[in-house]
Design a protein around this motif. Structure first.
Motif, PDB file in Angstrom:
ATOM      1  N   GLY A   7       0.839  -1.261  -0.269  1.00  0.00           N
ATOM      2  CA  GLY A   7       0.173   0.018  -0.102  1.00  0.00           C
ATOM      3  C   GLY A   7       0.933   1.241  -0.038  1.00  0.00           C
ATOM      4  O   GLY A   7       0.135   2.260  -0.104  1.00  0.00           O
ATOM      5  N   GLY A   8       2.200   1.086   0.063  1.00  0.00           N
ATOM      6  CA  GLY A   8       3.005   2.444   0.023  1.00  0.00           C
ATOM      7  C   GLY A   8       2.828   2.887  -1.232  1.00  0.00           C
ATOM      8  O   GLY A   8       2.497   2.454  -2.449  1.00  0.00           O
ATOM      9  N   GLY A   9       3.370   4.226  -1.520  1.00  0.00           N
ATOM     10  CA  GLY A   9       3.636   5.046  -2.773  1.00  0.00           C
ATOM     11  C   GLY A   9       4.018   6.260  -2.618  1.00  0.00           C
ATOM     12  O   GLY A   9       4.324   6.819  -1.416  1.00  0.00           O
ATOM     13  N   LEU A  10       3.811   7.172  -3.878  1.00  0.00           N
ATOM     14  CA  LEU A  10       4.261   8.517  -3.696  1.00  0.00           C
ATOM     15  C   LEU A  10       2.794   9.343  -3.674  1.00  0.00           C
ATOM     16  O   LEU A  10       1.852   8.975  -4.359  1.00  0.00           O
ATOM     17  N   VAL A  11       2.614  10.368  -2.774  1.00  0.00           N
ATOM     18  CA  VAL A  11       1.474  10.987  -2.818  1.00  0.00           C
ATOM     19  C   VAL A  11       1.706  12.350  -2.361  1.00  0.00           C
ATOM     20  O   VAL A  11       2.822  12.602  -1.883  1.00  0.00           O
ATOM     21  N   GLN A  12       1.069  13.328  -2.896  1.00  0.00           N
ATOM     22  CA  GLN A  12       1.349  14.694  -2.644  1.00  0.00           C
ATOM     23  C   GLN A  12       0.901  15.130  -1.232  1.00  0.00           C
ATOM     24  O   GLN A  12       0.104  14.344  -0.634  1.00  0.00           O
ATOM     25  N   ALA A  13       1.672  16.042  -0.632  1.00  0.00           N
ATOM     26  CA  ALA A  13       1.236  16.535   0.713  1.00  0.00           C
ATOM     27  C   ALA A  13      -0.359  17.159   0.801  1.00  0.00           C
ATOM     28  O   ALA A  13      -1.099  17.475  -0.033  1.00  0.00           O
ATOM     29  N   GLY A  14      -0.996  16.555   1.936  1.00  0.00           N
ATOM     30  CA  GLY A  14      -2.275  16.607   1.993  1.00  0.00           C
ATOM     31  C   GLY A  14      -3.305  15.403   1.671  1.00  0.00           C
ATOM     32  O   GLY A  14      -4.264  15.265   1.842  1.00  0.00           O
ATOM     33  N   GLY A  15      -2.561  14.567   1.021  1.00  0.00           N
ATOM     34  CA  GLY A  15      -3.275  13.252   0.499  1.00  0.00           C
ATOM     35  C   GLY A  15      -3.275  12.116   1.524  1.00  0.00           C
ATOM     36  O   GLY A  15      -3.049  12.354   2.529  1.00  0.00           O
ATOM     37  N   SER A  16      -3.816  11.157   0.947  1.00  0.00           N
ATOM     38  CA  SER A  16      -4.169   9.972   1.728  1.00  0.00           C
ATOM     39  C   SER A  16      -3.474   8.600   1.153  1.00  0.00           C
ATOM     40  O   SER A  16      -3.370   8.585   0.022  1.00  0.00           O
ATOM     41  N   LEU A  17      -3.122   7.867   2.103  1.00  0.00           N
ATOM     42  CA  LEU A  17      -2.689   6.447   1.544  1.00  0.00           C
ATOM     43  C   LEU A  17      -3.408   5.454   2.718  1.00  0.00           C
ATOM     44  O   LEU A  17      -3.519   5.668   3.920  1.00  0.00           O
ATOM     45  N   ARG A  18      -3.444   4.184   2.302  1.00  0.00           N
ATOM     46  CA  ARG A  18      -3.629   2.973   3.337  1.00  0.00           C
ATOM     47  C   ARG A  18      -2.730   1.815   3.256  1.00  0.00           C
ATOM     48  O   ARG A  18      -2.616   1.470   1.904  1.00  0.00           O
ATOM     49  N   LEU A  19      -2.117   1.645   4.437  1.00  0.00           N
ATOM     50  CA  LEU A  19      -1.297   0.575   4.312  1.00  0.00           C
ATOM     51  C   LEU A  19      -1.836  -0.519   4.931  1.00  0.00           C
ATOM     52  O   LEU A  19      -2.591  -0.615   5.718  1.00  0.00           O
ATOM     53  N   SER A  20      -1.465  -1.824   4.127  1.00  0.00           N
ATOM     54  CA  SER A  20      -2.083  -3.014   4.676  1.00  0.00           C
ATOM     55  C   SER A  20      -0.754  -4.168   5.304  1.00  0.00           C
ATOM     56  O   SER A  20       0.247  -3.997   4.691  1.00  0.00           O
ATOM     57  N   CYS A  21      -1.057  -4.954   6.043  1.00  0.00           N
ATOM     58  CA  CYS A  21      -0.220  -5.814   6.436  1.00  0.00           C
ATOM     59  C   CYS A  21      -0.988  -7.138   6.819  1.00  0.00           C
ATOM     60  O   CYS A  21      -1.542  -7.093   7.680  1.00  0.00           O
ATOM     61  N   ALA A  22      -0.251  -8.096   6.368  1.00  0.00           N
ATOM     62  CA  ALA A  22      -1.097  -9.624   6.622  1.00  0.00           C
ATOM     63  C   ALA A  22       0.291 -10.457   7.248  1.00  0.00           C
ATOM     64  O   ALA A  22       1.229 -10.506   6.584  1.00  0.00           O
TER      65      ALA A  22
END
Length: 115
Positions: A7-22
């Motif tokens: 779920g990682g990646g590149l995003v602009q400031a103010g944006g959102s990401l969701r990380l998952s772990c199994a």
């Protein structure tokens, strides 16, 4: 025990990401699952953890912006990250801790926040 983040990646400031772990393997008596991060030249630091009973521990720097959640039935843990800042840029690692205090770490997923 295997721990795999996504779920990682590149995003602009103010944006959102969701990380998952199994987590998979011999998972009897997992106590705590959570996230740490490490930026270049810095020590690994706590982001958030969640215990088997739902107790959450957050770093002050992410309170109000990041939310950790856990699916005990499937041994998944998630990190919803909102209002991302450039200083959140780091490698994010998932950790699984058992009742005997043994810990298993994932390989990490890179989060980069551009200004």
């Amino acid at each position: 025990v295997q721990v795999v983040e996504s779920g990682g990646g590149l995003v602009q400031a103010g944006g959102s990401l969701r990380l998952s772990c199994a987590a998979s393997g011999s998972l009897f008596s997992i106590e705590t699952m959570g996230w740490y991060r490490q930026a270049p030249g810095k020590k690994r630091e706590l982001v958030a953890t969640i215990g088997s009973g739902g107790t959450i521990d957050n770093a002050d720097s992410v309170k109000g912006r990041f939310t950790i959640s856990r699916d005990n039935g499937k041994d998944f843990v998630y990190l919803n990250m909102n209002s991302l800042k450039p200083e959140d840029t780091a490698m994010y690692y998932c950790v699984v801790q058992f009742s005997d205090y043994s810990k298993y770490w994932g390989q990490g997923t890179q989060v980069t926040v551009s200004s």
